[in-house]
Design a protein around this motif. Structure first.
Motif, PDB file in Angstrom:
ATOM      1  N   ALA A   1       1.857   9.837  -0.420  1.00  0.00           N
ATOM      2  CA  ALA A   1       1.976   9.248   0.922  1.00  0.00           C
ATOM      3  C   ALA A   1       3.317   9.543   1.575  1.00  0.00           C
ATOM      4  CB  ALA A   1       1.763   7.737   0.841  1.00  0.00           C
ATOM      5  N   ARG A   2       4.320   9.916   0.794  1.00  0.00           N
ATOM      6  CA  ARG A   2       5.660  10.144   1.363  1.00  0.00           C
ATOM      7  C   ARG A   2       5.650  11.309   2.350  1.00  0.00           C
ATOM      8  NH1 ARG A   2       9.246   6.715  -0.724  1.00  0.00           N
ATOM      9  NH2 ARG A   2       9.170   6.160  -2.944  1.00  0.00           N
ATOM     10  N   ALA A   3       4.848  12.308   2.092  1.00  0.00           N
ATOM     11  CA  ALA A   3       4.717  13.448   3.012  1.00  0.00           C
ATOM     12  C   ALA A   3       6.076  13.990   3.456  1.00  0.00           C
ATOM     13  CB  ALA A   3       3.894  13.044   4.237  1.00  0.00           C
ATOM     14  N   GLY A   4       6.956  14.182   2.498  1.00  0.00           N
ATOM     15  CA  GLY A   4       8.259  14.767   2.817  1.00  0.00           C
ATOM     16  C   GLY A   4       9.359  13.762   3.075  1.00  0.00           C
ATOM     17  N   ARG A   5       9.009  12.495   3.244  1.00  0.00           N
ATOM     18  CA  ARG A   5      10.059  11.486   3.441  1.00  0.00           C
ATOM     19  C   ARG A   5      10.847  11.326   2.147  1.00  0.00           C
ATOM     20  NH1 ARG A   5       5.876   8.388   5.789  1.00  0.00           N
ATOM     21  NH2 ARG A   5       6.033   8.146   8.040  1.00  0.00           N
ATOM     22  N   ILE A   6      12.134  11.366   2.247  1.00  0.00           N
ATOM     23  CA  ILE A   6      12.987  11.216   1.069  1.00  0.00           C
ATOM     24  C   ILE A   6      13.438   9.764   0.968  1.00  0.00           C
ATOM     25  CG2 ILE A   6      15.129  11.939  -0.044  1.00  0.00           C
ATOM     26  CD1 ILE A   6      14.886  14.585   1.470  1.00  0.00           C
TER      27      ILE A   6
ATOM     28  N   GLU B   1       0.846  -1.185   0.000  1.00  0.00           N
ATOM     29  CA  GLU B   1       0.000   0.000   0.000  1.00  0.00           C
ATOM     30  C   GLU B   1       0.890   1.247   0.000  1.00  0.00           C
ATOM     31  OE1 GLU B   1      -0.083  -2.138   2.639  1.00  0.00           O
ATOM     32  OE2 GLU B   1      -1.976  -3.240   2.513  1.00  0.00           O
ATOM     33  N   PRO B   2       0.368   2.409  -0.427  1.00  0.00           N
ATOM     34  CA  PRO B   2       1.181   3.628  -0.509  1.00  0.00           C
ATOM     35  C   PRO B   2       1.890   3.992   0.785  1.00  0.00           C
ATOM     36  CG  PRO B   2      -0.917   3.951  -1.623  1.00  0.00           C
ATOM     37  CD  PRO B   2      -1.004   2.620  -0.941  1.00  0.00           C
ATOM     38  N   ASP B   3       1.179   3.913   1.937  1.00  0.00           N
ATOM     39  CA  ASP B   3       1.821   4.295   3.193  1.00  0.00           C
ATOM     40  C   ASP B   3       2.920   3.321   3.587  1.00  0.00           C
ATOM     41  OD1 ASP B   3      -0.060   2.298   3.617  1.00  0.00           O
ATOM     42  OD2 ASP B   3      -0.578   2.974   5.628  1.00  0.00           O
ATOM     43  N   MET B   4       2.727   2.046   3.249  1.00  0.00           N
ATOM     44  CA  MET B   4       3.742   1.034   3.564  1.00  0.00           C
ATOM     45  C   MET B   4       5.023   1.309   2.780  1.00  0.00           C
ATOM     46  SD  MET B   4       4.233  -1.736   5.301  1.00  0.00           S
ATOM     47  CE  MET B   4       5.267  -3.180   5.370  1.00  0.00           C
ATOM     48  N   ILE B   5       4.874   1.624   1.507  1.00  0.00           N
ATOM     49  CA  ILE B   5       6.031   1.889   0.653  1.00  0.00           C
ATOM     50  C   ILE B   5       6.715   3.187   1.069  1.00  0.00           C
ATOM     51  CG2 ILE B   5       6.790   2.237  -1.726  1.00  0.00           C
ATOM     52  CD1 ILE B   5       4.187   0.692  -2.522  1.00  0.00           C
TER      53      ILE B   5
ATOM     54  N   ILE C   1       2.709   5.433  -8.762  1.00  0.00           N
ATOM     55  CA  ILE C   1       3.762   6.410  -8.467  1.00  0.00           C
ATOM     56  C   ILE C   1       3.173   7.636  -7.780  1.00  0.00           C
ATOM     57  CG2 ILE C   1       5.427   8.001  -9.504  1.00  0.00           C
ATOM     58  CD1 ILE C   1       5.864   5.866 -11.696  1.00  0.00           C
ATOM     59  N   ASP C   2       2.045   8.120  -8.297  1.00  0.00           N
ATOM     60  CA  ASP C   2       1.396   9.308  -7.727  1.00  0.00           C
ATOM     61  C   ASP C   2       0.924   9.036  -6.294  1.00  0.00           C
ATOM     62  OD1 ASP C   2       1.839  10.596 -10.117  1.00  0.00           O
ATOM     63  OD2 ASP C   2      -0.199  10.280 -10.882  1.00  0.00           O
ATOM     64  N   ALA C   3       0.347   7.844  -6.083  1.00  0.00           N
ATOM     65  CA  ALA C   3      -0.153   7.499  -4.754  1.00  0.00           C
ATOM     66  C   ALA C   3       0.983   7.398  -3.740  1.00  0.00           C
ATOM     67  CB  ALA C   3      -0.919   6.174  -4.812  1.00  0.00           C
TER      68      ALA C   3
END
Length: 307
Positions: free
Chosen positions: A131-136, A106-110, A125-127
């Motif tokens: 979900a990254r919310a700034g995580r690099i 799922e997006p948050d897991m990735i 990719i968009d999802a």
């Protein structure tokens, strides 16, 4: 808890009208011992309450105490009535026999894993980016090292390949215990075509108003009652399912070895050679018990009192 402590459903009359004396057992109190810190209060006041739950502290538990606590928790674990009824309904709708697969992509897991993937659809990719919310995500050698350590969730396509390497027929009935946001799901369902989800089997009205934890509870119920269970990532639900299945004597439970897959791919293996490596690795994992990982307390309970 039978054989360890006497459990009562109701308090004796002389205690029923009293409030218990609360004993603070928070981890912030540092090194802690029940005999030294709790027993004196119990002997003085007779009626005490431990705050927080005693599972928070296990500094100096003997193995038999850990075994008792662990078995008591799993024996007592029940879903609330309406969720158990819905889980039972869902279980009856799945063609038998079946394998339950906890597929985490799922997006948050990735986003949490900080891994990067190639050959994903633009929607995926968009999802993931949202979900990254700034995580690099990791890059360069760090990304390579992270993946080689098996830290990256398996894609549905990779999962299908691994199941085939383990000689699980593509005709197998598979229940996908996954979140509704599963990405690239067709990479798995195009191979294992007899795949089912709660969203597919239950109507929208049945699922309406159910939040994520309640939906996950349905997956948990199905998984502890399935003919076989495979986890692609060893999270909290997987630990609970593995332990509950062990308690029930259900041995067809397997944790896929992401690290072995990543290392083999890194060394350029593919096709039949990759299949052979995965088969040998998982066979060895199962023999040594690594593929049937359990929560720490459950392992200790098995050592003390084999199931």
């Amino acid at each position: 808890m039978e054989g360890f402590v006497h459990v009562v459903k109701e308090l004796p009359e002389d205690l029923a009208g009293r409030k218990p004396v609360r004993v603070d057992c928070h981890k912030r109190k540092g090194h802690f011992d029940y005999v030294e810190s709790v027993l004196p209060a119990l002997l003085d006041h007779i009626f005490i309450a431990i705050t927080p739950a005693m599972s928070q502290r296990s500094d100096r538990y003997p193995i038999y105490a850990k075994a008792a606590r662990c078995h008591a928790c799993f024996e007592a674990l029940r879903l609330v009535k309406h969720l158990e009824q819905k889980g039972s309904q869902l279980l009856k709708m799945i063609p038998q026999p079946f394998l339950s697969l906890h597929l985490r992509f799922e997006p948050d897991m990735i986003a949490y894993s900080q891994c990067q993937y190639t050959n994903l659809s633009q929607n995926s990719i968009d999802a993931i980016e949202a979900a990254r919310a700034g995580r690099i995500p990791w890059a360069g050698n760090a990304a390579l090292s992270w993946r080689k350590r098996g830290k990256c969730p398996l894609t549905p396509k990779e999962t299908a390949f691994m199941l085939q390497a383990l000689q699980i027929p593509v005709e197998t009935n598979v229940y996908l215990a996954s979140g509704d946001g599963l990405l690239e799901g067709e990479g798995f369902t195009s191979v294992y075509t007899n795949s089912y989800t709660k969203s597919l089997l239950l109507n929208e009205t049945s699922l309406m108003g159910m939040h994520g934890n309640s939906r996950a509870a349905l997956d948990y119920y199905v998984s502890i009652n399935s003919d076989a269970y495979i986890a692609t990532y060893f999270g909290n639900m997987d630990k609970m399912v593995f332990a509950m299945r062990a308690l029930r004597g259900l041995s067809k439970t397997l944790l896929l070895n992401r690290r072995a897959f990543a290392e083999a791919v890194y060394h350029g293996l593919h096709g039949q050679k990759l299949t052979e490596v995965l088969w040998k690795t998982h066979k060895n994992d199962f023999k040594t018990g690594r593929a049937s990982a359990l929560p720490d307390c459950f392992c200790q309970s098995i050592l003390q009192n084999p199931l």
